[in-house]
Design an enzyme around this catalytic site. Structure first.
Site, mmCIF file in Angstrom:
data_model
loop_
_atom_site.group_PDB
_atom_site.id
_atom_site.type_symbol
_atom_site.label_atom_id
_atom_site.label_comp_id
_atom_site.label_asym_id
_atom_site.label_seq_id
_atom_site.Cartn_x
_atom_site.Cartn_y
_atom_site.Cartn_z
ATOM 1 C CG LEU A 139 -1.947 -1.090 1.377
ATOM 2 C CD1 LEU A 139 -2.676 -0.962 2.710
ATOM 3 C CD2 LEU A 139 -2.947 -1.064 0.228
ATOM 4 C CG ASP A 140 0.347 4.178 -2.917
ATOM 5 O OD1 ASP A 140 1.225 3.444 -3.404
ATOM 6 O OD2 ASP A 140 -0.634 4.594 -3.558
ATOM 7 C CE LYS A 141 4.994 9.200 4.679
ATOM 8 N NZ LYS A 141 5.880 10.382 4.503
#
Length: 321
Positions: A139-141
């Site tokens: 998942l993105d930050k």
């Protein structure tokens, strides 16, 4: 520590015309992701020469495949808080907090989910690479929500292949600016590196296939709350597809920075107030479902909207422009 392996694989008549990555993956019980990486690294040879992944095999060909020893994990364990929603001897499911990078990278050598996992599970699968042990998908930050992590190579391989076969269900909640033209939409548009900005992804001709299904959950004055279901898992896929539609994710500084300023009329002030209430991209991985790679049990997990997004959504559905 496991040493490198060098294997010979001969093509029989039953495999004529198969892509080389598919053929070797089946012959050696590897994931196609692994085989593609070996091909790209020049570890698959045919008559002493490296092989392109688009090669179609021919009976009589014999491939020499070198499988390097797993890299030592270089990330250091750190006692960081993580929310584990399920764990057994083969895998765990975590609910990632926003702001946490998944794995170490330039600029983020520590403080990542991998550092926390190495503290929680000292013997993670090395098959994901030195800095991504056990990571099946990411998942993105600034995206929160559910992720599955493998503890061993068998579970990692099985989950990775299920992901490629689109057998892992991943559903998200997103808020997007404006209003989609239909209550339900499917975006089937290939994604690749943006040729004008290498830090971004974009819908590009010749990109990797990408399919996202959207459904409107709530209509707000200048935005709406969406369900988003992934068929594929390309980098930034939901964010890119919504930006491609002209309805970027609320709070997405990479694909929709300042988009709320373009909303006119009576919704202009409402949109600016919503933008101030959303400090990161409004995207949350709310549901994860898959078949357990060892037991065969059907697994399903849900995560409610975290407090920051829930508060913004409550304001959006009640505030009047």
């Amino acid at each position: 520590m496991t040493s490198e392996r060098i294997l010979e694989v001969a093509v029989g008549p039953e495999s004529i015309g198969e892509r080389v990555d598919q053929f070797i993956a089946g012959a050696l019980d590897l994931s196609r992701t692994q085989v593609v990486r070996l091909l790209e690294d020049g570890e698959v040879l045919l008559e002493g020469r490296s092989v392109r992944k688009s090669h179609r095999v021919v009976p009589g060909e014999a491939f020499r495949v070198r499988i390097p020893a797993p890299e030592p994990v270089e990330a250091m364990p750190e006692d960081l808080p993580i929310r584990v929603v399920f764990e057994d001897e083969h895998l765990l499911v975590v609910d990632k907090a926003p702001g946490m990078v998944v794995h170490p990278a330039p600029g983020h050598p520590g403080g990542t989910l991998v550092n926390a996992l190495l503290y929680h599970v000292p013997d993670l699968s090395g098959i994901g690479g030195a800095l991504r042990p056990g990571i099946v998908h990411r998942l993105d930050k600034d995206t929160s929500g559910l992720m599955v992590v493998a503890k061993g190579d068998e579970a990692h391989r099985s989950l990775s292949e299920a992901l490629q076969r689109r057998q892992v269900r991943r559903r998200y909640v997103a808020a997007a600016w404006g209003h989609l033209p239909q209550e339900e939409m499917t975006v089937d548009a290939p994604i690749g590196r943006d040729p004008r900005n290498r830090q971004r992804m974009a819908v590009v001709e010749g990109g990797r296939p990408a399919v996202t299904h959207f459904r409107v959950r709530e209509r707000w004055p200048g935005a709406e709350l969406l369900d988003a279901a992934l068929e594929t898992g390309r980098t930034h896929q939901i964010r890119v597809h919504l930006a491609h539609l002209g309805h970027p994710v609320v709070g997405d500084d990479l694909y929709g920075a300042g988009w709320e300023r373009g909303i006119g009329g009576r919704n202009r002030v409402w949109a600016r107030f919503l933008a101030k209430r959303v400090s990161r991209q409004f995207l949350h991985a709310r549901e994860l479902a898959f078949t357990h790679p060892i037991s065969g049990d059907e697994m399903r997990f849900e995560s409610p909207l975290p407090a920051d997004l829930a508060a913004a959504a409550e304001w959006a559905r009640t505030a009047q422009p």
